[in-house]
Design a protein around this motif. Structure first.
Motif, short mmCIF file in Angstrom:
data_model
loop_
_atom_site.label_atom_id
_atom_site.label_comp_id
_atom_site.label_asym_id
_atom_site.label_seq_id
_atom_site.Cartn_x
_atom_site.Cartn_y
_atom_site.Cartn_z
N VAL A 1 -46.73 15.20 -15.84
CA VAL A 1 -46.15 15.71 -14.60
C VAL A 1 -44.63 15.53 -14.60
O VAL A 1 -43.87 16.42 -14.21
N LEU A 2 -44.18 14.36 -15.06
CA LEU A 2 -42.74 14.08 -15.11
C LEU A 2 -41.99 15.09 -15.96
O LEU A 2 -40.85 15.46 -15.65
N GLN A 3 -42.61 15.54 -17.04
CA GLN A 3 -41.94 16.42 -17.99
C GLN A 3 -42.08 17.90 -17.64
O GLN A 3 -41.52 18.76 -18.32
N ASP A 4 -42.79 18.20 -16.58
CA ASP A 4 -42.98 19.60 -16.19
C ASP A 4 -41.74 20.13 -15.49
O ASP A 4 -41.19 19.48 -14.59
N ALA A 5 -41.30 21.30 -15.89
CA ALA A 5 -40.08 21.87 -15.32
C ALA A 5 -40.22 22.20 -13.84
O ALA A 5 -39.22 22.33 -13.13
N ALA A 6 -41.44 22.34 -13.36
CA ALA A 6 -41.65 22.73 -11.96
C ALA A 6 -41.83 21.53 -11.04
O ALA A 6 -42.10 21.71 -9.85
N VAL A 7 -41.67 20.31 -11.54
CA VAL A 7 -41.90 19.12 -10.73
C VAL A 7 -40.89 19.04 -9.59
O VAL A 7 -39.71 19.37 -9.76
N THR A 8 -41.36 18.63 -8.42
CA THR A 8 -40.47 18.44 -7.27
C THR A 8 -39.93 17.02 -7.28
O THR A 8 -40.47 16.13 -7.95
N ALA A 9 -38.88 16.80 -6.49
CA ALA A 9 -38.27 15.47 -6.44
C ALA A 9 -39.26 14.43 -5.91
O ALA A 9 -39.35 13.31 -6.44
N ASP A 10 -40.01 14.77 -4.87
CA ASP A 10 -40.97 13.83 -4.29
C ASP A 10 -42.06 13.47 -5.30
O ASP A 10 -42.43 12.29 -5.45
N LEU A 11 -42.61 14.48 -5.96
CA LEU A 11 -43.68 14.23 -6.93
C LEU A 11 -43.14 13.45 -8.12
O LEU A 11 -43.82 12.55 -8.65
N GLN A 12 -41.94 13.77 -8.55
CA GLN A 12 -41.34 13.04 -9.66
C GLN A 12 -41.18 11.56 -9.31
O GLN A 12 -41.47 10.68 -10.12
N GLN A 13 -40.74 11.29 -8.08
CA GLN A 13 -40.57 9.91 -7.65
C GLN A 13 -41.91 9.18 -7.59
O GLN A 13 -42.02 8.02 -8.01
N ARG A 14 -42.93 9.86 -7.07
CA ARG A 14 -44.26 9.23 -7.02
C ARG A 14 -44.77 8.93 -8.42
O ARG A 14 -45.36 7.87 -8.67
N ALA A 15 -44.57 9.87 -9.33
CA ALA A 15 -45.04 9.67 -10.71
C ALA A 15 -44.36 8.46 -11.34
O ALA A 15 -45.01 7.64 -12.00
N LEU A 16 -43.06 8.34 -11.16
CA LEU A 16 -42.33 7.21 -11.71
C LEU A 16 -42.86 5.88 -11.14
O LEU A 16 -43.07 4.92 -11.88
N GLN A 17 -43.07 5.87 -9.84
CA GLN A 17 -43.54 4.63 -9.20
C GLN A 17 -44.92 4.23 -9.68
O GLN A 17 -45.18 3.05 -9.95
N VAL A 18 -45.83 5.20 -9.80
CA VAL A 18 -47.20 4.88 -10.22
C VAL A 18 -47.22 4.43 -11.67
O VAL A 18 -47.93 3.48 -12.03
N ILE A 19 -46.46 5.09 -12.54
CA ILE A 19 -46.43 4.70 -13.95
C ILE A 19 -45.98 3.24 -14.08
O ILE A 19 -46.58 2.44 -14.81
N VAL A 20 -44.92 2.88 -13.36
CA VAL A 20 -44.41 1.51 -13.41
C VAL A 20 -45.43 0.54 -12.84
O VAL A 20 -45.68 -0.54 -13.39
N SER A 21 -46.06 0.92 -11.70
CA SER A 21 -47.04 0.02 -11.08
C SER A 21 -48.26 -0.20 -11.96
O SER A 21 -48.92 -1.23 -11.87
N LEU A 22 -48.55 0.76 -12.85
CA LEU A 22 -49.69 0.63 -13.75
C LEU A 22 -49.32 -0.10 -15.05
O LEU A 22 -50.16 -0.27 -15.93
N GLY A 23 -48.06 -0.51 -15.14
CA GLY A 23 -47.62 -1.24 -16.33
C GLY A 23 -47.12 -0.35 -17.44
O GLY A 23 -46.90 -0.83 -18.56
N GLY A 24 -46.90 0.91 -17.15
CA GLY A 24 -46.40 1.83 -18.16
C GLY A 24 -44.89 1.93 -18.13
O GLY A 24 -44.22 1.41 -17.23
N THR A 25 -44.34 2.62 -19.12
CA THR A 25 -42.90 2.86 -19.20
C THR A 25 -42.65 4.36 -19.11
O THR A 25 -43.07 5.11 -20.01
#
Length: 225
Positions: A190-214
């Motif tokens: 989702v992060l790498q998709d050109a159509a991602v919105t700012a809100d969705l990008q922010q949610r994706a970043l937060q969830v990845i970090v919360s799950l222990g990912g980079t």
């Protein structure tokens, strides 16, 4: 120039003039018709615009009046009764009524209403996709993930208007099933998709970090609104 030449020129001018007026009398109606069609077409176009505008205003007034009623079944009934001149307007009214049904604790009825919109072939695909997506999200806490997953995957297909939102829901189902790695992979996509919105990008970043990912921030596309 001799008198003879001058006379011939005058005769030629008269002949051309006679031919011009004869042609005008014979074919002039075409020009008149063209003008009438142009003016009439412009007037019809303006009339259609006025009709569409009036219908939109009437729909908006009806929806606002319905929302001003007390919450619960009264508001649902009011929204359902709003006159809609087009399938799209009817879809909007039905989806708003479904939202009120859900708020009133009638989630089953809301899902049924949304599914009716989602399967109505007279409605534009975008409205059908929104209705289908909303119907699925209302069931995430009550319906098994295996039942919801194929339907979200259909909405997540490339080219679908709600593809990224459906992918997010699939990632949430992965989390619910304990598939943390799968959820991180989905959010990375989702992060790498050109159509991602700012809100969705922010949610994706937060969830990845919360799950222990980079988060993979290389070549991260600029998020839209």
């Amino acid at each position: 120039m001799s008198n003879t030449d001058s006379f011939i020129d005058e005769v030629n001018d008269e002949v051309r003039s006679d031919r011009f007026y004869a042609a005008l009398r014979r074919y002039g109606w075409i020009g008149v018709l063209a003008v009438v069609l142009i003016v009439g077409g412009a007037a019809w176009n303006e009339y259609n615009k006025a009709q569409v505008r009036a219908e939109a205003e009437a729909l908006g007034d009806g929806l606002l009046a319905a929302l001003a009623t007390e919450e619960g079944t009264a508001r649902v009934d009011a929204l359902t009764a709003v006159p809609a001149g087009t399938p799209a307007a009817q879809a909007v009214a039905e989806m708003m009524a479904a939202s009120e049904q859900h708020n009133a604790g009638q989630t089953g009825l809301a899902v049924e209403a949304l599914n009716r919109v989602a399967t109505n072939g007279d409605i534009d695909p975008i409205y059908r996709s929104i209705a289908a997506f909303k119907a699925l999200t209302l069931q995430v806490d009550t319906v098994p993930a295996d039942t919801l997953r194929p339907q979200f995957e259909a909405l997540a297909s490339p080219g679908q208007p709600l593809s990224l939102l459906a992918q997010e829901q699939l990632a949430l189902l992965d989390i619910r099933d304990g598939n943390t790695a799968g959820a991180i992979d989905r959010y990375q996509a989702v992060l790498q998709d050109a159509a991602v919105t700012a809100d969705l990008q922010q949610r994706a970043l937060q969830v990845i970090v919360s799950l222990g990912g980079t988060p993979d921030l290389d070549n991260l596309p600029a998020a839209g609104n």
